[in-house]
Design a protein around this motif. Sequence first.
Motif, PDB file in Angstrom:
ATOM      1  N   VAL A 135       0.843  -1.203   0.000  1.00 31.63           N
ATOM      2  CA  VAL A 135       0.000   0.000   0.000  1.00 31.63           C
ATOM      3  C   VAL A 135       0.874   1.247   0.000  1.00 31.63           C
ATOM      4  CG1 VAL A 135      -1.731   1.305   1.287  1.00 31.63           C
ATOM      5  CG2 VAL A 135      -1.874  -1.198   1.189  1.00 31.63           C
ATOM      6  N   LEU A 136       1.931   1.219   0.792  1.00 29.65           N
ATOM      7  CA  LEU A 136       2.829   2.359   0.863  1.00 29.65           C
ATOM      8  C   LEU A 136       3.498   2.621  -0.481  1.00 29.65           C
ATOM      9  CD1 LEU A 136       3.949   4.506   2.707  1.00 29.65           C
ATOM     10  CD2 LEU A 136       5.697   2.901   3.478  1.00 29.65           C
ATOM     11  N   HIS A 137       3.905   1.565  -1.161  1.00 28.47           N
ATOM     12  CA  HIS A 137       4.521   1.727  -2.475  1.00 28.47           C
ATOM     13  C   HIS A 137       3.522   2.273  -3.496  1.00 28.47           C
ATOM     14  CE1 HIS A 137       8.428  -0.869  -2.229  1.00 28.47           C
ATOM     15  NE2 HIS A 137       8.473   0.220  -1.518  1.00 28.47           N
ATOM     16  N   SER A 138       2.271   1.871  -3.393  1.00 24.36           N
ATOM     17  CA  SER A 138       1.244   2.395  -4.305  1.00 24.36           C
ATOM     18  C   SER A 138       1.081   3.905  -4.130  1.00 24.36           C
ATOM     19  CB  SER A 138      -0.098   1.697  -4.059  1.00 24.36           C
ATOM     20  OG  SER A 138      -0.016   0.326  -4.377  1.00 24.36           O
ATOM     21  N   ILE A 139       1.220   4.365  -2.899  1.00 24.48           N
ATOM     22  CA  ILE A 139       1.124   5.798  -2.628  1.00 24.48           C
ATOM     23  C   ILE A 139       2.372   6.522  -3.127  1.00 24.48           C
ATOM     24  CG2 ILE A 139       1.002   7.543  -0.803  1.00 24.48           C
ATOM     25  CD1 ILE A 139      -0.563   5.472   0.866  1.00 24.48           C
ATOM     26  N   LEU A 140       3.526   5.954  -2.837  1.00 23.66           N
ATOM     27  CA  LEU A 140       4.778   6.608  -3.185  1.00 23.66           C
ATOM     28  C   LEU A 140       4.964   6.740  -4.688  1.00 23.66           C
ATOM     29  CD1 LEU A 140       7.277   5.023  -0.612  1.00 23.66           C
ATOM     30  CD2 LEU A 140       6.096   7.217  -0.484  1.00 23.66           C
ATOM     31  N   ARG A 141       4.433   5.790  -5.458  1.00 22.64           N
ATOM     32  CA  ARG A 141       4.571   5.846  -6.909  1.00 22.64           C
ATOM     33  C   ARG A 141       3.935   7.099  -7.498  1.00 22.64           C
ATOM     34  NH1 ARG A 141       1.639   2.093  -9.363  1.00 22.64           N
ATOM     35  NH2 ARG A 141       2.848   2.000 -11.283  1.00 22.64           N
ATOM     36  N   LEU A 155       9.993  12.164  -3.443  1.00 21.24           N
ATOM     37  CA  LEU A 155      10.531  10.858  -3.059  1.00 21.24           C
ATOM     38  C   LEU A 155      11.898  11.019  -2.396  1.00 21.24           C
ATOM     39  CD1 LEU A 155       9.641   8.567  -6.108  1.00 21.24           C
ATOM     40  CD2 LEU A 155       8.762   8.375  -3.776  1.00 21.24           C
ATOM     41  N   GLY A 156      12.720  11.887  -2.959  1.00 18.64           N
ATOM     42  CA  GLY A 156      14.031  12.137  -2.376  1.00 18.64           C
ATOM     43  C   GLY A 156      13.938  12.750  -0.993  1.00 18.64           C
ATOM     44  N   THR A 157      12.972  13.653  -0.815  1.00 20.26           N
ATOM     45  CA  THR A 157      12.785  14.277   0.497  1.00 20.26           C
ATOM     46  C   THR A 157      12.345  13.245   1.520  1.00 20.26           C
ATOM     47  OG1 THR A 157      12.182  16.386  -0.527  1.00 20.26           O
ATOM     48  CG2 THR A 157      11.517  16.051   1.764  1.00 20.26           C
ATOM     49  N   MET A 158      11.405  12.384   1.126  1.00 18.73           N
ATOM     50  CA  MET A 158      10.928  11.353   2.045  1.00 18.73           C
ATOM     51  C   MET A 158      12.039  10.365   2.380  1.00 18.73           C
ATOM     52  SD  MET A 158       7.610   8.878   1.768  1.00 18.73           S
ATOM     53  CE  MET A 158       7.278   7.725   3.124  1.00 18.73           C
ATOM     54  N   ARG A 159      12.886  10.094   1.433  1.00 16.21           N
ATOM     55  CA  ARG A 159      13.985   9.156   1.664  1.00 16.21           C
ATOM     56  C   ARG A 159      14.933   9.648   2.746  1.00 16.21           C
ATOM     57  NH1 ARG A 159      19.111   7.701  -0.578  1.00 16.21           N
ATOM     58  NH2 ARG A 159      19.291   5.454  -0.902  1.00 16.21           N
ATOM     59  N   VAL A 177      11.695   3.713   0.331  1.00 15.54           N
ATOM     60  CA  VAL A 177      11.804   4.375  -0.972  1.00 15.54           C
ATOM     61  C   VAL A 177      12.809   3.643  -1.852  1.00 15.54           C
ATOM     62  CG1 VAL A 177      12.445   6.500  -2.171  1.00 15.54           C
ATOM     63  CG2 VAL A 177      11.124   6.616  -0.054  1.00 15.54           C
ATOM     64  N   GLY A 178      13.897   3.174  -1.260  1.00 15.96           N
ATOM     65  CA  GLY A 178      14.918   2.472  -2.031  1.00 15.96           C
ATOM     66  C   GLY A 178      14.427   1.185  -2.643  1.00 15.96           C
ATOM     67  N   MET A 179      13.422   0.555  -2.026  1.00 15.69           N
ATOM     68  CA  MET A 179      12.856  -0.694  -2.560  1.00 15.69           C
ATOM     69  C   MET A 179      11.785  -0.453  -3.609  1.00 15.69           C
ATOM     70  SD  MET A 179      12.595  -3.308   0.687  1.00 15.69           S
ATOM     71  CE  MET A 179      11.699  -2.159   1.750  1.00 15.69           C
ATOM     72  N   LEU A 180      11.358   0.808  -3.780  1.00 19.25           N
ATOM     73  CA  LEU A 180      10.355   1.137  -4.779  1.00 19.25           C
ATOM     74  C   LEU A 180      10.956   0.970  -6.170  1.00 19.25           C
ATOM     75  CD1 LEU A 180       7.469   2.378  -5.210  1.00 19.25           C
ATOM     76  CD2 LEU A 180       8.615   4.599  -5.337  1.00 19.25           C
ATOM     77  N   PRO A 181      10.418   0.068  -7.016  1.00 15.94           N
ATOM     78  CA  PRO A 181      11.031  -0.173  -8.332  1.00 15.94           C
ATOM     79  C   PRO A 181      11.234   1.085  -9.152  1.00 15.94           C
ATOM     80  CG  PRO A 181       9.404  -1.868  -7.863  1.00 15.94           C
ATOM     81  CD  PRO A 181       9.278  -0.839  -6.767  1.00 15.94           C
ATOM     82  N   ALA A 182      10.273   1.992  -9.134  1.00 16.19           N
ATOM     83  CA  ALA A 182      10.389   3.212  -9.931  1.00 16.19           C
ATOM     84  C   ALA A 182      11.599   4.031  -9.493  1.00 16.19           C
ATOM     85  CB  ALA A 182       9.117   4.048  -9.810  1.00 16.19           C
ATOM     86  N   TYR A 183      11.766   4.185  -8.185  1.00 15.42           N
ATOM     87  CA  TYR A 183      12.907   4.954  -7.688  1.00 15.42           C
ATOM     88  C   TYR A 183      14.212   4.212  -7.934  1.00 15.42           C
ATOM     89  CZ  TYR A 183      15.889   7.646  -4.573  1.00 15.42           C
ATOM     90  OH  TYR A 183      16.899   8.422  -4.088  1.00 15.42           O
ATOM     91  N   ARG A 184      14.225   2.937  -7.583  1.00 15.49           N
ATOM     92  CA  ARG A 184      15.458   2.147  -7.701  1.00 15.49           C
ATOM     93  C   ARG A 184      15.980   2.112  -9.127  1.00 15.49           C
ATOM     94  NH1 ARG A 184      13.668  -3.454  -7.044  1.00 15.49           N
ATOM     95  NH2 ARG A 184      13.212  -3.157  -9.263  1.00 15.49           N
ATOM     96  N   ASP A 185      15.099   1.813 -10.086  1.00 17.58           N
ATOM     97  CA  ASP A 185      15.545   1.651 -11.472  1.00 17.58           C
ATOM     98  C   ASP A 185      15.887   2.979 -12.129  1.00 17.58           C
ATOM     99  OD1 ASP A 185      15.265  -1.050 -11.197  1.00 17.58           O
ATOM    100  OD2 ASP A 185      13.340  -1.182 -12.220  1.00 17.58           O
ATOM    101  N   SER A 228      10.335  18.026  -9.977  1.00 13.26           N
ATOM    102  CA  SER A 228       9.063  17.938  -9.238  1.00 13.26           C
ATOM    103  C   SER A 228       7.852  17.890 -10.168  1.00 13.26           C
ATOM    104  CB  SER A 228       8.930  19.133  -8.287  1.00 13.26           C
ATOM    105  OG  SER A 228       8.895  20.348  -9.024  1.00 13.26           O
ATOM    106  N   LYS A 229       8.060  17.861 -11.469  1.00 22.39           N
ATOM    107  CA  LYS A 229       6.951  17.932 -12.415  1.00 22.39           C
ATOM    108  C   LYS A 229       6.334  16.570 -12.745  1.00 22.39           C
ATOM    109  CE  LYS A 229       7.357  22.370 -12.881  1.00 22.39           C
ATOM    110  NZ  LYS A 229       6.328  23.277 -12.326  1.00 22.39           N
ATOM    111  N   TYR A 230       7.129  15.507 -12.664  1.00 21.75           N
ATOM    112  CA  TYR A 230       6.642  14.192 -13.072  1.00 21.75           C
ATOM    113  C   TYR A 230       6.749  13.200 -11.920  1.00 21.75           C
ATOM    114  CZ  TYR A 230       7.163  16.244 -17.695  1.00 21.75           C
ATOM    115  OH  TYR A 230       7.062  17.071 -18.786  1.00 21.75           O
ATOM    116  N   SER A 231       5.723  12.367 -11.796  1.00 22.02           N
ATOM    117  CA  SER A 231       5.718  11.370 -10.730  1.00 22.02           C
ATOM    118  C   SER A 231       6.691  10.244 -11.051  1.00 22.02           C
ATOM    119  CB  SER A 231       4.308  10.798 -10.549  1.00 22.02           C
ATOM    120  OG  SER A 231       3.932  10.034 -11.689  1.00 22.02           O
ATOM    121  N   GLY A 232       7.087   9.510 -10.021  1.00 25.06           N
ATOM    122  CA  GLY A 232       7.923   8.340 -10.234  1.00 25.06           C
ATOM    123  C   GLY A 232       7.230   7.331 -11.124  1.00 25.06           C
ATOM    124  N   LYS A 233       5.921   7.200 -10.984  1.00 18.61           N
ATOM    125  CA  LYS A 233       5.138   6.280 -11.812  1.00 18.61           C
ATOM    126  C   LYS A 233       5.220   6.660 -13.276  1.00 18.61           C
ATOM    127  CE  LYS A 233       0.286   4.890 -12.488  1.00 18.61           C
ATOM    128  NZ  LYS A 233      -1.096   5.065 -11.959  1.00 18.61           N
TER     129      LYS A 233
END
Length: 339
Positions: free
Chosen positions: A58-64, A71-75, A85-93, A112-117
């Motif tokens: 659920v947390l990853h669904s929100i973070l995406r 994401l960097g700020t939360m990390r 955050v490091g385990m989130l595929p979008a961020y990691r890759d 800050s314009k585009y989401s990790g998703k």
Amino acid sequence: MEDAPEQKRILTSLAYHWTEADRAVIRFPKSRSLEYSGLFTDGGMASMGRLALLPLEVLHSILRELDFESLGTMRCLNTQSKDVVGMLPAYRDLATFAHDALRALSATGMLSKYSGKCLYFILCQDRCIGCTGFGSFLFLPTGCRCCFSCIETNPEMVVVSASTAAALFGLANEALRQITIITTVSGDYGISQKTHRKRIRIVSRQEARKVGILIHGSEEEMERAVALGIRRGNVPRENDRLPKVANRSIPQPPCANDTLRFMACTPFPYLNVQRRRIDKGVCCRGCEYNWHRRDEDFPSGYDVSQNLFRKQNKTFLRMNFSSTSKPVVRRGCCGMTIS
């Protein structure tokens, strides 16, 4: 996963990565430190609050849905958030395979314009938005993939300064805020390597035109307002959708010295998720040979710029180039065979 020996032989003999194209757009020397290095710092001592109670899925669904800057700020909150955050595929890759593109987004004020998703989806897609070929670049104003030919010729990739857009479409400052504005990075751009030392704000002309038509009510009203020197800044409501408008008022592709297009693009690799492999694309050596021998091997009436140069800069995925070259004759896209 490595290329098969036969694929390696084909790629080594018939393909190469066109580095001049990478140098024509936003790029950074390898020795330069990451401008978004804050995304990689150790976590602090702040708490994740109630977010820490959520299941990881659920947390990853929100973070995406968060932009990369957030994401960097939360990390940086604490060790737990750093791991989450490091385990989130979008961020990691993206941080692993497209760090130079993230650096370009940071340098242009676009992180800050585009989401990790959104960025991850583009990373895992290979097609250019303007044609059927492989797109090895990211067009920052709209966040889409594009190829080198489309950067030069696609009317939807015309960019102008923010002040020019305001004058062309009768936009006040409030209206300009509805358009993605890029702050350019000083450097050398285009195949001609034209130097730009001053940083300016640029926008997509097509997107500015859409906002202009929406604010003025119609294209005719927009043109009338521009003729009278009227600028409107009525901000469209969130539910208002930008109209689909034709490109007929956008001029034909500019000359090679129009480097603003290149200042809005950066190299963006493709990630094959199944093979966990990155692909930056390759070009055909035979087409490169034809381009360099154009004055000797082709008649004077042959349109070099529209034919040979476009073939020379056409980029393929490594896997696709190997598969099309593999049959019996083992040809490149132009018919050149392995020696």
